[in-house]
Motif scaffolding. Structure first.
Motif, short mmCIF file in Angstrom:
data_model
loop_
_atom_site.label_atom_id
_atom_site.label_comp_id
_atom_site.label_asym_id
_atom_site.label_seq_id
_atom_site.Cartn_x
_atom_site.Cartn_y
_atom_site.Cartn_z
N ARG A 192 -13.21 10.42 -10.85
CA ARG A 192 -12.01 11.24 -10.64
C ARG A 192 -12.38 12.62 -10.14
O ARG A 192 -11.71 13.19 -9.27
CB ARG A 192 -11.20 11.33 -11.94
CG ARG A 192 -10.45 10.06 -12.30
CD ARG A 192 -9.40 10.33 -13.37
NE ARG A 192 -10.02 10.78 -14.62
CZ ARG A 192 -10.44 9.98 -15.59
NH1 ARG A 192 -10.31 8.66 -15.45
NH2 ARG A 192 -10.96 10.47 -16.69
N LEU A 232 -9.64 10.39 4.14
CA LEU A 232 -8.96 9.09 4.22
C LEU A 232 -9.06 8.50 5.62
O LEU A 232 -9.10 7.28 5.78
CB LEU A 232 -7.49 9.24 3.80
CG LEU A 232 -7.25 9.64 2.34
CD1 LEU A 232 -5.79 10.01 2.13
CD2 LEU A 232 -7.64 8.50 1.42
N LEU A 243 -13.19 12.36 -6.46
CA LEU A 243 -11.99 12.19 -5.64
C LEU A 243 -11.21 13.50 -5.54
O LEU A 243 -10.65 13.83 -4.48
CB LEU A 243 -11.09 11.10 -6.23
CG LEU A 243 -11.65 9.67 -6.20
CD1 LEU A 243 -10.67 8.71 -6.84
CD2 LEU A 243 -11.96 9.24 -4.77
N VAL A 294 -7.99 13.58 -2.27
CA VAL A 294 -7.88 12.11 -2.33
C VAL A 294 -7.47 11.66 -3.73
O VAL A 294 -6.78 10.65 -3.89
CB VAL A 294 -9.22 11.47 -1.92
CG1 VAL A 294 -9.18 9.96 -2.12
CG2 VAL A 294 -9.56 11.81 -0.48
N HIS A 317 -4.75 8.78 -4.65
CA HIS A 317 -5.14 7.57 -5.40
C HIS A 317 -4.26 7.39 -6.63
O HIS A 317 -3.91 6.26 -7.00
CB HIS A 317 -6.61 7.66 -5.81
CG HIS A 317 -7.10 6.44 -6.53
ND1 HIS A 317 -7.36 6.42 -7.87
CD2 HIS A 317 -7.36 5.18 -6.07
CE1 HIS A 317 -7.77 5.22 -8.23
NE2 HIS A 317 -7.78 4.45 -7.16
N ALA A 356 -7.56 5.24 -0.05
CA ALA A 356 -7.89 5.95 -1.29
C ALA A 356 -8.60 5.03 -2.27
O ALA A 356 -9.53 5.45 -2.98
CB ALA A 356 -6.62 6.52 -1.92
N GLN A 357 -8.17 3.76 -2.31
CA GLN A 357 -8.81 2.80 -3.22
C GLN A 357 -10.27 2.55 -2.82
O GLN A 357 -11.15 2.45 -3.67
CB GLN A 357 -8.04 1.48 -3.22
CG GLN A 357 -8.60 0.41 -4.15
CD GLN A 357 -8.63 0.85 -5.60
OE1 GLN A 357 -7.76 1.59 -6.04
NE2 GLN A 357 -9.65 0.41 -6.32
N LYS A 400 -2.95 4.20 0.53
CA LYS A 400 -3.37 3.71 -0.78
C LYS A 400 -4.65 2.88 -0.66
O LYS A 400 -5.55 2.98 -1.51
CB LYS A 400 -2.27 2.86 -1.42
CG LYS A 400 -1.17 3.65 -2.05
CD LYS A 400 -1.66 4.45 -3.27
CE LYS A 400 -1.99 3.57 -4.45
NZ LYS A 400 -2.41 4.35 -5.63
N ALA A 444 -12.22 5.44 -3.94
CA ALA A 444 -12.34 5.41 -5.40
C ALA A 444 -13.42 4.43 -5.83
O ALA A 444 -14.21 4.71 -6.74
CB ALA A 444 -11.01 5.04 -6.04
N GLU A 445 -13.48 3.27 -5.17
CA GLU A 445 -14.51 2.28 -5.51
C GLU A 445 -15.90 2.82 -5.18
O GLU A 445 -16.84 2.62 -5.94
CB GLU A 445 -14.23 0.98 -4.74
CG GLU A 445 -13.00 0.25 -5.23
CD GLU A 445 -12.60 -0.91 -4.33
OE1 GLU A 445 -13.28 -1.08 -3.27
OE2 GLU A 445 -11.63 -1.62 -4.63
#
Length: 730
Positions: free
Chosen positions: A51, A62, A54, A83, A87, A112-113, A109, A116-117
């Motif tokens: 977090r 993005l 991000l 980001v 997310h 962002a995913q 989305k 995040a991964e």
């Protein structure tokens, strides 16, 4: 044997096999549960780090991961500046933003995913003894169970997995032989299979008994049940055994350095061959990190090599792993050649990390220990300076390990010739050095020449015109180097601070006298010539006081004994001072001083000459490093810092360099930058070499003369008759 007795014997064999299988399953289940506890404790910490990553990413990122073009201006106008916010937002919230439709919202989305991964995958948790929050404490306690099980756990799991794989099949086939009733309804062929299975179980049990497998499994399962009695105990154990904790963590999560970092960016074909090299752990008593396993395999597969890993990455452990493998493979005699100052440390590590015995061929008992080694085998530990006195016997070492191998870079030196003699009679040869090259590439070439002469012929005349990437490719069969930042994501931060001070009046007077005389060494220590008025000593005292307030230990390095004496006098009554460690202190006493410093409860200061304490000794107890003056050899400073900032350090390490704004310090910092670039380009992994080694080389004599002349000109002083003094350390 009567049928009745035969059934009873078979039944007993089956029962014993079932108990062995139950022990194996209990161990595997306990290990799986312990690993799951680590994952559960780690998950919220990793999520928090992800977090944070991000939240630090601008929304423009993005666009980089989207399949098609994305416009983020509408997001930014709506207040979505990072980001992390995208997310966390729902599709409905994104579609509600003016200028963003359903398709764009879905793309945002998805992008962002993906980020995040990636953030979750790259998040590396660092355990900090100074931040013992609930989440970190839970992870330390979970890891503690696996660490407490020790290095035998890996072997116990391997044995248990073999039992789990084989015994269920044999038990299913053998059960008719253990029951008269089943036997009545079993055909002749099936009875024969059952009898054969019982014999197989008997062989398993006999082998397990001989190898003490039941005891191994029971002990490992019991060890996995141990938990720390308190949070404080857990953190104390972590601080004492941080490398083991991080080793277990990397094994559990499977998140290690990438293959390119682990294998030192070797050519793919060579790296694949190294990975295929077996590594027997029967005589090893330490878990290895992934890059350490690769290093040991490299030494075995390539037979005669240099491991030039950066300081603090465990080159000693890699060497011991290779020795343990060769012991299991039938090797009997091995030899470690190292500076006298680290002989005791080598002997300790060998006997702590393996089943091998170490014999110190040094001091008054050297001849007796030599005969014991020749008779019993295992590892002779010999000093570099004493090797030429060692009369060769009939033994041919299965492996010769030469630590701090840059000491034998001059092929004409007596110690280099002695090492060469033993190389010729050794099966494997492993050079260890964090500084394979200091001033000239040909010094490094000389090291390779000891090991693989054919490589030197290919390099001769070429390394002065090719870049560092091509140079590293050519020497890859004999040279492996990894850097801390590539393979130790968990290493605490290294904070480096240049403490620039103005000369005091007394400092300046002493400095002018040294410049007029034309001597570099008095110029370098002039800032300490008058301790009462020394600006550097004033700042050093402030740094030590601050460290004491924060319960930190300090190590002070200087090239000069007189500077250390001035530091000791200044700190008298202000701090607990250990040392100094200098060239006149025996290797045994050096280790005793470090042990005393480490064992002290509370802040303390260890004083050391940078050449005496900056090599071989592990000083992780210190988290503040003070370097009193710049060093002519940049590698000396790197080595000294790495004594504290290395695997096993649990606190952020602060490095303070005491420098004067004008004069020799500023000149040295400027001129030595070229030497540092040379090392980085050719010894470290790099593709930045844009010129020849000769163009970057600044030898000690040339550097000294240049600095003296520049300072005499700057201060308007008539040059003295004496030349640069590069030898005195007082």
């Amino acid at each position: 044997m009567s049928p009745e007795r035969g059934v009873k014997a078979a039944r007993e064999t089956i029962r014993q096999a079932e108990r062995l299988l139950d022990s194996a399953r209990a161990l595997l289940a306990g290990h799986a549960e312990a690993e799951q506890a680590v994952r559960s404790a780690l998950a919220p910490l990793t999520a928090a780090l992800a977090r944070e990553q991000l939240a630090a990413m601008p929304v423009a990122r993005l666009k980089e991961v989207a399949d098609g073009g994305l416009r983020t201006a509408a997001l930014e106008r709506a207040g979505y500046s990072d980001v992390g916010r995208v997310h966390a937002a729902s599709l409905y919230e994104l579609r509600s933003i003016s200028g963003i439709g359903a398709t764009s919202a879905s793309q945002l989305k998805l992008a962002a995913q993906r980020l995040a991964e990636a953030a979750d995958e790259s998040a590396a948790v660092r355990l900090d003894v100074e931040q013992q929050d609930a989440g970190s404490t839970a992870l330390v306690r979970a890891l503690g169970r696996l660490v407490a099980a020790g290095p035998e756990l890996a072997r116990a799991r391997q044995v248990a997995s073999g039992i789990e794989e084989e015994l269920p099949r044999l038990l299913a086939a053998a059960r008719p032989a253990g029951s008269r009733l089943r036997g009545l309804f079993t055909g002749r062929e099936r009875k024969g299979e059952a009898a054969e299975a019982v014999r197989g179980l008997g062989e398993w049990l006999a082998r397990s008994e001989a190898e003490e497998t039941p005891l191994l499994l029971t002990q490992a399962a019991t060890d996995l049940l141990r938990v720390h009695s308190s949070d404080a105990e857990a953190w104390i154990d972590y601080e004492l055994r941080a490398p083991e904790y991080y080793g277990v963590l990397s094994e559990v999560v499977g998140r290690t350095a990438g293959p390119a970092a682990t294998d030192g960016h070797l050519p793919t074909e060579l790296a694949d061959r190294v990975r295929a090299q077996p590594l027997d752990d029967r005589h090893r008593r330490v878990s290895l990190r992934g890059y350490q396993e690769f290093g040991a395999r490299f030494a075995l597969a390539q037979r005669r090599v240099i491991i030039g890993d950066e300081m603090g990455l465990g080159k000693t452990i890699q060497a011991i792993a290779a020795l343990a493998h060769l012991k299991a493979d039938g090797g009997t005699h091995f030899m470690v050649v190292c500076p006298a100052s680290v002989m005791i440390n080598w002997a300790r590590e060998i006997e702590r990390r393996s089943t091998l015995k170490a014999f110190l061929i040094h001091g008054p008992d050297r001849l007796r220990h030599l005969e014991e080694w020749r008779r019993a085998g295992d590892v002779a530990v010999v000093s570099v300076s004493g090797l030429h006195n060692l009369e060769p016997g009939s033994e041919a070492p299965a492996m010769l390990v030469v630590d701090e191998a840059h000491y034998v870079k001059n092929p004409e030196a007596r110690r280099s010739r002695a090492v060469a003699d033993w190389i010729r009679r050794s099966g494997h040869v492993l050079f260890l050095t964090g500084t394979p090259m200091e001033n000239r590439v040909n010094e490094f070439r000389n090291l390779v020449g000891h090991l693989q002469p054919e490589l030197v012929e290919r390099l001769r005349g070429r390394d002065v015109v090719i870049g560092s990437a091509e140079f590293r490719r050519l020497v890859a069969p004999a040279y492996l180097r990894r850097n801390q930042e590539d393979v130790l994501a968990e290493l605490p931060d290294l904070i480096e601070i240049d403490e620039w001070e103005e000369f005091s009046a007394t400092d300046h007077e002493a400095y002018r006298e040294a410049v007029a005389a034309g001597h570099l060494m008095p110029m370098r220590r002039a800032a300490y010539a008058s301790p009462e008025g020394s600006a550097k000593l004033r700042r050093l005292t402030e740094l030590v006081a601050e460290a004491q307030e924060n319960n930190r230990k300090v190590v002070v390095f200087s090239y000069f004994r007189t500077v250390l004496a001035a530091v000791a006098e200044r700190l008298n009554g202000r701090a607990v001072v250990i040392g100094p460690i200098d060239g006149g202190v025996s290797s045994a006493r050096r280790q005793e001083l470090v042990d005393e410093f480490t064992a002290l409860d509370g802040p303390a200061v260890l004083l050391s000459q940078i050449e005496a304490g900056g090599v071989g000794l592990n000083i992780q107890a210190a988290s503040v490093v003070i370097i009193c003056e710049p060093q002519i050899k940049p590698t000396l400073e790197r080595q000294a810092v790495a004594r504290s900032h290395r695997m096993g350090q649990t606190r952020t390490v602060q490095v303070h360099r005491l420098l004067t704004v004008e004069g020799v310090d500023a000149a040295m910092v400027r001129m030595l930058a070229g030497k540092d670039r040379l090392f980085a380009a050719y010894a470290r992994r790099s593709a930045l070499a844009e010129t020849t080694p000769e163009a970057l080389d600044v030898s000690e004599t040339v550097l000294a003369r240049r600095i003296v002349e520049e300072e005499q000109l700057r201060l308007g002083l008539v040059p003295g008759q004496a030349g640069p003094d590069l030898t005195k350390r007082y």
